[in-house]
Design a protein around this motif. Structure first.
Motif, PDB file in Angstrom:
ATOM      1  N   THR A  39     -27.605 -29.596  64.393  1.00 38.59           N
ATOM      2  CA  THR A  39     -26.614 -29.473  65.469  1.00 38.59           C
ATOM      3  C   THR A  39     -26.568 -28.084  66.082  1.00 38.59           C
ATOM      4  OG1 THR A  39     -24.771 -28.731  64.062  1.00 38.59           O
ATOM      5  CG2 THR A  39     -25.150 -31.108  64.199  1.00 38.59           C
ATOM      6  N   ASP A  40     -26.903 -27.050  65.293  1.00 41.63           N
ATOM      7  CA  ASP A  40     -26.731 -25.644  65.713  1.00 41.63           C
ATOM      8  C   ASP A  40     -25.285 -25.367  66.106  1.00 41.63           C
ATOM      9  OD1 ASP A  40     -29.393 -24.895  65.306  1.00 41.63           O
ATOM     10  OD2 ASP A  40     -29.994 -25.583  67.286  1.00 41.63           O
ATOM     11  N   SER A  41     -24.368 -26.147  65.539  1.00 44.21           N
ATOM     12  CA  SER A  41     -22.944 -26.015  65.893  1.00 44.21           C
ATOM     13  C   SER A  41     -22.358 -24.675  65.465  1.00 44.21           C
ATOM     14  CB  SER A  41     -22.140 -27.155  65.262  1.00 44.21           C
ATOM     15  OG  SER A  41     -22.403 -27.252  63.865  1.00 44.21           O
ATOM     16  N   HIS A  45     -19.030 -22.180  69.371  1.00 44.51           N
ATOM     17  CA  HIS A  45     -17.676 -22.440  68.888  1.00 44.51           C
ATOM     18  C   HIS A  45     -17.107 -23.734  69.459  1.00 44.51           C
ATOM     19  CE1 HIS A  45     -13.332 -21.797  68.191  1.00 44.51           C
ATOM     20  NE2 HIS A  45     -13.768 -21.142  67.131  1.00 44.51           N
ATOM     21  N   ASP A  46     -17.310 -23.970  70.734  1.00 41.37           N
ATOM     22  CA  ASP A  46     -16.828 -25.201  71.374  1.00 41.37           C
ATOM     23  C   ASP A  46     -17.946 -26.240  71.341  1.00 41.37           C
ATOM     24  OD1 ASP A  46     -14.256 -24.217  72.033  1.00 41.37           O
ATOM     25  OD2 ASP A  46     -15.112 -23.150  73.746  1.00 41.37           O
ATOM     26  N   ASN A  47     -18.073 -26.916  70.223  1.00 41.14           N
ATOM     27  CA  ASN A  47     -19.123 -27.904  70.046  1.00 41.14           C
ATOM     28  C   ASN A  47     -18.526 -29.303  69.906  1.00 41.14           C
ATOM     29  OD1 ASN A  47     -18.468 -28.332  67.138  1.00 41.14           O
ATOM     30  ND2 ASN A  47     -19.136 -26.194  66.982  1.00 41.14           N
ATOM     31  N   PHE A  48     -19.378 -30.307  69.777  1.00 36.07           N
ATOM     32  CA  PHE A  48     -18.893 -31.693  69.741  1.00 36.07           C
ATOM     33  C   PHE A  48     -18.088 -31.986  68.486  1.00 36.07           C
ATOM     34  CE2 PHE A  48     -22.815 -32.161  67.303  1.00 36.07           C
ATOM     35  CZ  PHE A  48     -22.526 -33.147  66.370  1.00 36.07           C
ATOM     36  N   ILE A  49     -18.303 -31.216  67.428  1.00 31.73           N
ATOM     37  CA  ILE A  49     -17.523 -31.412  66.200  1.00 31.73           C
ATOM     38  C   ILE A  49     -16.116 -30.852  66.390  1.00 31.73           C
ATOM     39  CG2 ILE A  49     -17.456 -30.973  63.719  1.00 31.73           C
ATOM     40  CD1 ILE A  49     -20.553 -30.405  64.047  1.00 31.73           C
ATOM     41  N   ALA A  50     -16.030 -29.664  66.956  1.00 27.89           N
ATOM     42  CA  ALA A  50     -14.715 -29.060  67.213  1.00 27.89           C
ATOM     43  C   ALA A  50     -13.878 -29.939  68.130  1.00 27.89           C
ATOM     44  CB  ALA A  50     -14.897 -27.670  67.823  1.00 27.89           C
ATOM     45  N   SER A  51     -14.537 -30.626  69.072  1.00 32.23           N
ATOM     46  CA  SER A  51     -13.799 -31.456  70.027  1.00 32.23           C
ATOM     47  C   SER A  51     -13.089 -32.615  69.352  1.00 32.23           C
ATOM     48  CB  SER A  51     -14.733 -31.980  71.116  1.00 32.23           C
ATOM     49  OG  SER A  51     -15.660 -32.910  70.585  1.00 32.23           O
ATOM     50  N   LYS A  52     -13.544 -33.030  68.176  1.00 27.28           N
ATOM     51  CA  LYS A  52     -12.876 -34.105  67.439  1.00 27.28           C
ATOM     52  C   LYS A  52     -11.462 -33.707  67.015  1.00 27.28           C
ATOM     53  CE  LYS A  52     -17.158 -35.922  65.322  1.00 27.28           C
ATOM     54  NZ  LYS A  52     -17.096 -37.336  65.704  1.00 27.28           N
ATOM     55  N   PHE A  53     -11.231 -32.400  66.890  1.00 27.74           N
ATOM     56  CA  PHE A  53      -9.952 -31.916  66.362  1.00 27.74           C
ATOM     57  C   PHE A  53      -9.039 -31.317  67.431  1.00 27.74           C
ATOM     58  CE2 PHE A  53     -13.122 -31.784  63.017  1.00 27.74           C
ATOM     59  CZ  PHE A  53     -12.480 -32.453  61.983  1.00 27.74           C
ATOM     60  N   LYS A  58      -5.731 -26.858  64.400  1.00 30.75           N
ATOM     61  CA  LYS A  58      -6.246 -25.576  64.851  1.00 30.75           C
ATOM     62  C   LYS A  58      -7.211 -25.053  63.798  1.00 30.75           C
ATOM     63  CE  LYS A  58      -4.835 -21.019  66.513  1.00 30.75           C
ATOM     64  NZ  LYS A  58      -3.686 -20.098  66.749  1.00 30.75           N
ATOM     65  N   LEU A  59      -8.480 -24.894  64.193  1.00 32.19           N
ATOM     66  CA  LEU A  59      -9.512 -24.521  63.243  1.00 32.19           C
ATOM     67  C   LEU A  59     -10.249 -23.260  63.680  1.00 32.19           C
ATOM     68  CD1 LEU A  59     -11.112 -28.042  62.649  1.00 32.19           C
ATOM     69  CD2 LEU A  59      -9.536 -26.830  61.123  1.00 32.19           C
ATOM     70  N   HIS A  61     -13.423 -22.725  62.690  1.00 35.52           N
ATOM     71  CA  HIS A  61     -14.744 -23.284  63.005  1.00 35.52           C
ATOM     72  C   HIS A  61     -14.758 -24.757  62.633  1.00 35.52           C
ATOM     73  CE1 HIS A  61     -15.609 -18.980  61.981  1.00 35.52           C
ATOM     74  NE2 HIS A  61     -16.384 -19.046  63.045  1.00 35.52           N
ATOM     75  N   ALA A  62     -15.605 -25.514  63.288  1.00 34.60           N
ATOM     76  CA  ALA A  62     -15.879 -26.897  62.907  1.00 34.60           C
ATOM     77  C   ALA A  62     -17.381 -27.093  63.076  1.00 34.60           C
ATOM     78  CB  ALA A  62     -15.100 -27.873  63.777  1.00 34.60           C
ATOM     79  N   VAL A  63     -18.101 -27.181  61.957  1.00 33.05           N
ATOM     80  CA  VAL A  63     -19.560 -27.184  62.015  1.00 33.05           C
ATOM     81  C   VAL A  63     -20.144 -28.219  61.060  1.00 33.05           C
ATOM     82  CG1 VAL A  63     -19.646 -24.735  62.649  1.00 33.05           C
ATOM     83  CG2 VAL A  63     -19.787 -25.388  60.240  1.00 33.05           C
ATOM     84  N   ALA A  64     -21.361 -28.624  61.349  1.00 31.03           N
ATOM     85  CA  ALA A  64     -22.142 -29.473  60.455  1.00 31.03           C
ATOM     86  C   ALA A  64     -23.606 -29.132  60.683  1.00 31.03           C
ATOM     87  CB  ALA A  64     -21.892 -30.951  60.738  1.00 31.03           C
ATOM     88  N   ARG A  65     -24.410 -29.275  59.659  1.00 34.32           N
ATOM     89  CA  ARG A  65     -25.808 -28.888  59.810  1.00 34.32           C
ATOM     90  C   ARG A  65     -26.612 -29.928  60.590  1.00 34.32           C
ATOM     91  NH1 ARG A  65     -30.736 -27.331  55.679  1.00 34.32           N
ATOM     92  NH2 ARG A  65     -31.461 -25.585  56.928  1.00 34.32           N
ATOM     93  N   TYR A  66     -26.358 -31.210  60.296  1.00 33.25           N
ATOM     94  CA  TYR A  66     -27.175 -32.263  60.891  1.00 33.25           C
ATOM     95  C   TYR A  66     -26.367 -33.218  61.769  1.00 33.25           C
ATOM     96  CZ  TYR A  66     -30.471 -30.866  57.211  1.00 33.25           C
ATOM     97  OH  TYR A  66     -31.291 -30.143  56.382  1.00 33.25           O
ATOM     98  N   LYS A  67     -27.045 -33.857  62.697  1.00 35.96           N
ATOM     99  CA  LYS A  67     -26.470 -34.945  63.472  1.00 35.96           C
ATOM    100  C   LYS A  67     -26.662 -36.238  62.685  1.00 35.96           C
ATOM    101  CE  LYS A  67     -27.878 -32.700  67.791  1.00 35.96           C
ATOM    102  NZ  LYS A  67     -28.785 -32.810  68.963  1.00 35.96           N
ATOM    103  N   PHE A  68     -25.592 -37.014  62.600  1.00 38.67           N
ATOM    104  CA  PHE A  68     -25.641 -38.264  61.847  1.00 38.67           C
ATOM    105  C   PHE A  68     -25.929 -39.427  62.783  1.00 38.67           C
ATOM    106  CE2 PHE A  68     -23.700 -42.137  60.256  1.00 38.67           C
ATOM    107  CZ  PHE A  68     -24.168 -42.190  58.951  1.00 38.67           C
ATOM    108  N   ASN A  69     -26.979 -40.162  62.485  1.00 37.76           N
ATOM    109  CA  ASN A  69     -27.318 -41.380  63.216  1.00 37.76           C
ATOM    110  C   ASN A  69     -27.519 -42.503  62.213  1.00 37.76           C
ATOM    111  OD1 ASN A  69     -27.559 -40.302  65.976  1.00 37.76           O
ATOM    112  ND2 ASN A  69     -29.279 -39.133  65.128  1.00 37.76           N
TER     113      ASN A  69
END
Length: 226
Positions: A39-41, A45-53, A58-59, A61-69
């Motif tokens: 993901t390079d999240s 800082h404003d990534n698709f994971i952060a948008s879930k919250f 209030k976080l 950071h919101a990060v993950a290493r991989y995209k889940f499919n």
């Protein structure tokens, strides 16, 4: 069944593609490690994971290493981590991701790592908490302590996989609490999980961490769905 057969006769195989591992490769072959969808999240800082919250928590950071499919190699890895008795896979992925997060100065923002807990019944059956194994790897690379028992799961719940976001929120709203014997007051916490889907489980844990006195919270996972 096929994967079990392969693992019986070829113990040194890639857990993502089942190819035999070359000398120096561990659990994952270099080809899969290179090609798994990252993901390079942590760089945005404003990534698709952060948008879930957004509007929910209030976080820092919101990060993950991989995209889940679904049906992809990342899902296969998560399945083997959780159900294939491969705790070392979680530690390896945490260690490697921790190196990337350290380069992004994550160590400067957090005091402790806290994994999403399993219910004690499920923990006994599985033998380990996959999120805590991921946290162990992160802890080694980020040089931050992990408080594995800081959160508690009070209620045993059914799988979240096929539930809607609303159903997930209802399902986890009251099941998490904090361990009063573990002090989080005034600390900045990196909350870790194996996979983020709707974010409902993490939201409930964030609420418990806030009640425990954590001053700031970030989340990190092995993978996240879009």
């Amino acid at each position: 069944m096929l994967n079990d057969f392969i693992s019986l006769f070829f113990p040194n195989y890639c857990l993502a593609c089942n190819r035999g591992l070359a000398k120096g490769e561990k659990l994952l072959c270099l080809k899969c490690e290179y090609n798994l969808p990252k993901t390079d999240s942590h760089l945005h800082h404003d990534n698709f994971i952060a948008s879930k919250f957004y509007g929910r928590a209030k976080l820092l950071h919101a990060v993950a290493r991989y995209k889940f499919n679904k049906s992809g190699k990342v899902q296969r890895l998560l399945h083997r981590l959780k159900y294939g008795d491969k705790p070392e896979l979680g530690t390896l992925m945490g260690s490697e991701y921790g190196k990337e997060l350290r380069e992004a100065n994550f160590s400067e923002h957090y005091d402790v790592i806290v994994p999403v807990p399993l219910h004690k019944k499920k923990l006994r059956r599985r033998g380990y908490n996959q999120s805590a194994m991921f946290g162990t790897g992160l802890s080694e690379s980020l040089e931050l302590p992990q408080y594995e028992n800081a959160l508690v799961r009070n209620i045993y719940t059914s799988t979240q996989t096929k539930k809607s976001r609303l159903d997930r929120l209802k399902n986890v709203k009251t099941i998490f609490g904090y361990n009063k014997e573990v002090s989080l007051s005034g600390l900045s916490v990196l909350l870790v999980d194996d996979v983020i889907t709707t974010g409902a489980t993490l939201e409930a844990c964030i609420e418990a961490l806030t009640e425990a006195g954590a001053t700031s919270i970030g989340v990190a996972a092995i993978a996240s769905a879009k």
